[in-house]
Each structure stands twice: as structure tokens, then as C-alpha cells.
Motif scaffolding. Structure first.
Motif, short mmCIF file in Angstrom:
data_model
loop_
_atom_site.label_atom_id
_atom_site.label_comp_id
_atom_site.label_asym_id
_atom_site.label_seq_id
_atom_site.Cartn_x
_atom_site.Cartn_y
_atom_site.Cartn_z
N ARG A 39 3.75 -23.28 7.98
CA ARG A 39 2.42 -22.92 7.46
C ARG A 39 1.30 -23.67 8.18
O ARG A 39 0.17 -23.74 7.66
CB ARG A 39 2.36 -23.19 5.96
N ALA A 40 1.56 -24.24 9.33
CA ALA A 40 0.50 -24.92 10.07
C ALA A 40 -0.48 -23.91 10.64
O ALA A 40 -0.19 -22.72 10.80
CB ALA A 40 1.10 -25.76 11.20
N GLN A 41 -1.66 -24.41 10.97
CA GLN A 41 -2.71 -23.57 11.55
C GLN A 41 -2.46 -23.36 13.05
O GLN A 41 -1.60 -24.02 13.63
CB GLN A 41 -4.06 -24.23 11.29
N PRO A 42 -3.19 -22.43 13.67
CA PRO A 42 -2.92 -22.12 15.09
C PRO A 42 -2.99 -23.32 16.04
O PRO A 42 -2.31 -23.34 17.06
CB PRO A 42 -4.00 -21.08 15.43
N SER A 97 4.86 -33.45 20.77
CA SER A 97 4.14 -32.95 21.95
C SER A 97 4.21 -31.43 21.94
O SER A 97 5.05 -30.84 21.25
CB SER A 97 4.77 -33.49 23.23
N PRO A 98 3.36 -30.75 22.72
CA PRO A 98 3.46 -29.30 22.79
C PRO A 98 4.83 -28.80 23.24
O PRO A 98 5.29 -27.74 22.80
CB PRO A 98 2.37 -28.92 23.80
N LEU A 99 5.50 -29.56 24.11
CA LEU A 99 6.81 -29.15 24.60
C LEU A 99 7.90 -29.36 23.55
O LEU A 99 9.01 -28.85 23.69
CB LEU A 99 7.16 -29.94 25.87
N GLY A 100 7.58 -30.07 22.49
CA GLY A 100 8.56 -30.34 21.44
C GLY A 100 8.64 -29.27 20.38
O GLY A 100 9.47 -29.37 19.48
N GLN A 101 7.80 -28.22 20.46
CA GLN A 101 7.77 -27.21 19.41
C GLN A 101 8.88 -26.18 19.61
O GLN A 101 9.16 -25.76 20.73
CB GLN A 101 6.42 -26.49 19.40
N GLY A 102 9.46 -25.75 18.48
CA GLY A 102 10.53 -24.77 18.58
C GLY A 102 10.44 -23.62 17.62
O GLY A 102 11.25 -22.69 17.67
N TYR A 103 9.48 -23.67 16.70
CA TYR A 103 9.34 -22.62 15.69
C TYR A 103 7.86 -22.30 15.53
O TYR A 103 6.99 -23.14 15.76
CB TYR A 103 9.90 -23.10 14.34
N LEU A 104 7.57 -21.09 15.08
CA LEU A 104 6.20 -20.65 14.86
C LEU A 104 5.54 -21.47 13.75
O LEU A 104 6.15 -21.74 12.72
CB LEU A 104 6.21 -19.17 14.47
N ASP A 105 4.31 -21.89 14.00
CA ASP A 105 3.46 -22.50 12.96
C ASP A 105 4.05 -23.76 12.35
O ASP A 105 4.02 -23.96 11.13
CB ASP A 105 3.15 -21.47 11.85
N THR A 106 4.59 -24.63 13.20
CA THR A 106 4.98 -25.96 12.76
C THR A 106 3.94 -26.96 13.25
O THR A 106 3.35 -26.78 14.31
CB THR A 106 6.38 -26.34 13.26
N PRO A 107 3.70 -28.04 12.49
CA PRO A 107 2.61 -28.95 12.83
C PRO A 107 2.96 -29.95 13.92
O PRO A 107 4.13 -30.21 14.19
CB PRO A 107 2.34 -29.66 11.50
N GLY A 108 1.92 -30.52 14.50
CA GLY A 108 2.08 -31.57 15.50
C GLY A 108 1.42 -32.86 15.04
O GLY A 108 0.75 -32.92 14.01
N ILE A 109 1.60 -33.90 15.86
CA ILE A 109 0.99 -35.20 15.60
C ILE A 109 0.55 -35.82 16.94
O ILE A 109 0.71 -37.02 17.17
CB ILE A 109 1.94 -36.12 14.79
N TYR A 110 0.01 -34.97 17.81
CA TYR A 110 -0.37 -35.45 19.14
C TYR A 110 -1.85 -35.25 19.46
O TYR A 110 -2.30 -35.64 20.54
CB TYR A 110 0.49 -34.78 20.23
N SER A 111 -2.63 -34.67 18.56
CA SER A 111 -4.06 -34.45 18.82
C SER A 111 -4.91 -35.10 17.74
O SER A 111 -4.44 -35.31 16.61
CB SER A 111 -4.37 -32.95 18.88
N ALA A 126 6.62 -15.29 16.80
CA ALA A 126 5.70 -14.27 16.30
C ALA A 126 6.38 -12.91 16.18
O ALA A 126 5.88 -12.02 15.46
CB ALA A 126 4.49 -14.17 17.23
N GLN A 127 7.49 -12.72 16.86
CA GLN A 127 8.24 -11.46 16.81
C GLN A 127 9.34 -11.48 15.76
O GLN A 127 10.09 -10.51 15.64
CB GLN A 127 8.84 -11.16 18.18
N GLY A 128 9.45 -12.58 15.02
CA GLY A 128 10.55 -12.72 14.07
C GLY A 128 11.62 -13.64 14.64
O GLY A 128 11.34 -14.49 15.50
N PHE A 129 12.86 -13.47 14.19
CA PHE A 129 13.95 -14.31 14.69
C PHE A 129 14.42 -13.79 16.06
O PHE A 129 14.74 -12.61 16.21
CB PHE A 129 15.11 -14.34 13.70
N GLU A 130 14.43 -14.68 17.05
CA GLU A 130 14.85 -14.35 18.41
C GLU A 130 15.84 -15.40 18.91
O GLU A 130 15.82 -16.56 18.47
CB GLU A 130 13.65 -14.33 19.37
#
Length: 362
Positions: free
Chosen positions: A32-35, A64-78, A136-140
């Protein structure tokens, strides 16, 4: 260590963190994180509603941006993400709660559409996982990874160190390094995903090297008494497998114990969210190797949790999905009130429905 008089509802300390009871809220990805990967404004309400837990372990958050693996998960780098999380910690603390942030790099459990343009997932070895992720396309199917170069590892460790400092700046009481469930550090640990022939592959000692370097870096940045680790010795999650997990995790825990004052180890027993006895494994033998707090997880009800704490095996017990539908889970367990059921259709993504609108029992 747990005292002889400890109960599930008695206060204790987890490293430097005073907790009101022995019930932890496990980290739960809710997408549920924002864009810009900042937490949703609703996240502050969601966590504050559950602040009666002795310890909240906030959802997995990429370093980091390279650490993301799922849609709309939050970060702690900005800076924006730090500010968003500060709203969460402020509200939790206003309710008397304690909260740590789980630091996450997914490694090969990702998809190119979720990463910076031109990037592919990174892993210890260029072995695709038999796993899917949510885009964004669902489960891939996850994308094929590339192997991290040896010279890239110091920068990766620095990302963890910086993320830990950012978490403290955001008001968290500490962090949990995510080394479980088939994500990047766990991929390095296991011979099923780590085929390297350098200092980070081959022997158990080498495969544990990244875990220990990351945890040491984080502990050095924010203090070991505010640093914890999550492990999952036998989970098959995200294509995680090892030919002999008992000696692997024995060595890992022995070496983690050498980081003097490390706050806690949080262990998923069995298959994540599934069978506790999926593979033979001696968890009490592992626990005996660590002097800090031990958080047990997976398939616990009140009776089992009480026994784990009262016997001295666990200092806390983590509950996962039960906290989604029961913001007042501690009170329900204490009073023997029936638990509400989770709405499976609103677990991932969306807004307030299925997130902040579950009622308390009273």
C-alpha cells in the motif's frame, strides 16, 4: 533470557527496547505504499491501531531501489520516505508502542518492471528462482538475475548501514535485518542459490559472510542493542533450499552471538505461513547458542505461545496474519476473546478497506 516468572503478558526488554508484553507483530507486506515508495498516510493509523503489541516489526522495507521486488512496497532510502515513516513512529509512540523496521533486499525475487530502468535483479549467482512476484500486471514469474560482482558487495553493505541510520532518523526503536524467506541474504546463505566460488560462496563460513558483515555494519551504525535478525532455516519460500540447514544455521547463530549485545533473533519455524514440521530441524538447539532475545514465529496460538515463553525457550512470540484482522490481538488473547477472520481479498494493495477498518472487540 526469560526469567522463571515470565508470562506472555509480562514486560521485558528486547535489547535496548522496553516492551510491555511478549507478543510481537510480525512484519506483513501489504503493498500500500505510494508511487514514490513512501508509506501510505494510512500506515500511521494501521500501526498505531496495533501499538498494544509488545513490539511491532514494520513491514519489509527496501534499502535501495534495486532492493524492491513487489509492487507498492515502501523504501527507507529517500528523505521523503524517512518523513513518511516518521509519521508512523510518532503515532505508535504516542500510543505507548515500540516499533522496529525490517530492512529488505529481495535479491532475485523481483521483476525488471519494478526496478530502475535497465536493471535486472541481483543475486549471489545467476540462477533464476522458481517463484512469482506481484507487479502492475498481477502475479508474474520473477526475472532472471545477474550475479553480484565481488566489488559491488561493499556498496550493498553500505546500503544496509545507511538504511539503518535512516530508520533511526525516522524514529524507529531499532531494525530487523531480513535474512529469511529466500530474499537476498538468505540466497547467499543457501547452497541451493549460492554457487559462488569466491569469499562469499562454497563453505558454510563463506556463505554466512554477507549476513555477518551486514549485521555487523548495522550494529556498528545504530548499536547492537537496537539490531535484530530474521532467519527461516527450513522455509521453502521463494525457492529457498539448502542441502543441510542444521549446521548452516548453527554456524550463523554462533557467529551472530559473537556480535556482543545483539538485540534479538527472530526465527520462522518450518514453512513460512505453513507447516511447522516441513523438515526435521532442532530449533531449541539453535536457541541455546544465542544469548540475546529469541522471537519465535509460525503457527503459534495462545497456548503454544504461553508454553514457549514460560519454558524459557522464547522471549517473545510473533503473530502475523492474526494482527491484520485483530488490531487488539493482545487484549483478545489476554481475555480469551475469539479472533476475527482475515479478508483474503484485501491483503495486498488497496486502501483503508481490509487495512484500517477492522474493528476491535470492545
Amino acid at each position: 533470557m526469560t526469567s522463571e516468572t515470565a508470562t506472555l503478558f509480562s514486560a521485558t526488554r528486547i535489547g535496548a527496547i522496553p516492551v510491555a508484553n511478549r507478543i510481537a507483530m510480525a512484519p506483513l507486506t501489504r503493498n500500500r505504499a505510494q508511487p514514490d515508495r513512501t508509506p501510505s498516510p494510512l500506515a500511521a493509523t494501521y500501526y498505531a491501531q496495533r501499538a498494544s503489541a509488545g513490539l511491532l516489526i514494520a513491514e519489509a522495507t527496501q534499502i535501495s531501489p534495486l532492493g524492491q521486488g513487489y509492487l507498492d512496497t515502501p523504501g527507507i532510502y529517500s528523505p521523503e520516505q524517512i518523513a513518511g515513516w516518521r509519521e508512523v513512529t510518532t503515532q505508535v509512540h504516542a500510543r505507548g508502542g515500540r516499533i522496529v523496521l525490517q530492512l529488505w533486499h529481495v535479491g532475485r525475487i523481483s521483476h525488471t518492471s519494478l526496478l530502475p530502468q535497465g536493471e535486472v535483479p541481483v543475486a549471489p549467482s545467476a540462477l533464476p528462482a522458481k517463484a512469482k512476484t506481484f507487479t502492475a500486471q498481477g502475479f508474474e514469474d520473477v526475472s532472471a538475475p545477474r550475479a553480484l560482482a565481488l566489488e559491488e558487495i561493499p556498496a550493498l553493505i553500505e546500503d544496509y548501514r545507511r538504511a539503518a541510520r535512516n530508520a533511526i532518523e525516522a524514529g524507529f526503536d531499532g531494525v530487523e535485518v531480513h535474512a529469511a524467506n529466500g530474499y537476498l541474504i538468505d540466497q547467499f546463505l543457501r547452497d541451493g542459490s549460492n554457487k559462488r566460488q569466491d569469499a562469499y560462496g562454497g563453505s558454510i563460513e563463506n556463505r554466512c559472510r554477507l549476513l555477518l558483515e551486514v549485521v555487523s555494519a548495522v550494529a556498528g551504525a545504530i548499536g547492537p542493542e537496537r539490531t535484530g535478525v530474521r532467519l527461516s532455516p527450513t522455509t521453502p519460500a521463494n525457492d529457498a533450499h539448502d542441502s543441510d540447514p542444521q549446521p548452516l544455521f548453527r554456524h550463523a547463530v554462533q557467529q551472530l552471538d559473537r556480535i556482543d549485545g545483539l538485540a534479538f533473533i527472530h526465527v520462522i519455524e518450518g514453512a513460512t505461513g505453513g507447516d511447522r514440521d516441513n523438515l526435521p530441524f532442532d530449533y531449541p538447539a539453535l536457541r541455546a547458542l544465542f544469548r540475546g532475545a529469541w522471537i519465535a514465529n509460525n503457527g503459534y496460538d495462545r497456548e503454544r505461545a504461553e508454553a514457549a515463553v514460560e519454558s524459557g525457550y522464547a522471549d517473545m512470540v510473533a503473530f502475523g496474519r492474526a494482527f491484520i484482522a485483530n488490531p487488539d490481538l493482545v487484549e483478545r488473547l489476554h481475555q480469551g476473546i475469539a479472533l476475527a477472520e482475515v479478508d483474503q481479498d484485501t491483503l495486498y494493495g488497496g486502501g483503508a478497506h481490509g487495512y484500517t477498518d477492522y474493528p476491535s472487540a470492545t
